[in-house]
Design an enzyme around this catalytic site. Sequence first.
Site, PDB file in Angstrom:
ATOM      1  CD  GLU A   1      -1.000   2.337   2.322  1.00  0.00           C
ATOM      2  OE1 GLU A   1      -1.593   1.245   2.341  1.00  0.00           O
ATOM      3  OE2 GLU A   1       0.216   2.434   2.069  1.00  0.00           O
TER       4      GLU A   1
ATOM      5  CG  ASP B   1       6.185   2.127  -4.221  1.00  0.00           C
ATOM      6  OD1 ASP B   1       5.714   1.443  -3.280  1.00  0.00           O
ATOM      7  OD2 ASP B   1       5.613   2.246  -5.321  1.00  0.00           O
TER       8      ASP B   1
END
Length: 283
Positions: A179, A87
């Site tokens: 996150e 990613d």
Amino acid sequence: MPPIKRKPAIRKTPARKKKTKPFPTQWKVAIAGLLLILLSPFYYGYVVKGFVATWRWVKDWGQDPNYRTYESFNIKIPKNYTIHGIDVSYYQGKINWQKVKSMKDDDVNIRFAFIKATEGVLQVDPYFQRNWREAPKAGIICGAYHFFRPKRNGKTQAKFFLQVVNLEKGDLPPVVDIETLDGVSALKMRAELSDFLNYVELKTKIRPIIYTGLKFYEDYLEENFDEYPLWVAHYYQPKLRLDKSRWTFWQHSDKAKINGIGHVVDFNAFNGDSTDLAEIILK
């Protein structure tokens, strides 16, 4: 006064220097021959490479056999997974996707890539459009992700994400990256995240993937979004500490070195084979 008596000085005879014998000619010849062997292509190709292979074996001796070092990628990679990917975002800079696709070490190569598209309600990743265009040309299966900000309205973030990303047949499902609480309560975060997920699924008819760290998942998300595919970050471990039936992607390292990329990269494993991957790709 009577004169002071002095002891007679004892003079030492200087030691004679030993004569050094000249280095025998036969030894010079032997050393020169050894250097020629060490520097020869034959020695490098067969002996040195053999030594390096032995050193790798010794280095990994006693380690989990299912967590092997891949020198080309400069990381350990959990075994028993056949589909691997990365990613990326603007941190990786300009990427040569052809080099990414052609890189291979033993049984590991890059099959998919998740690409950062947006963040919050205003930020578009400056390299998104280029990566989104060039990676599929190289034969990489792509998915786009949004970095979620719990302080911002979830539905507004979803609209922004879909304005930037044009999902097509052959892409991976969209991803929301959560996150942090950003200073809000866990309840507030879950409410806004739910709005984001519902809006994206309503407009695309595709169930998004949730990306998060293992601890954040355990603390705030577990048993709240179990119907969504899960992509979990849990680094430098031979095994993900989560039931295998629960997760779809595992981000197991953030230090991979990939040809064509000038910065370290996150490395991921897919929980399944090619048939399983084909089932989640957009039709």
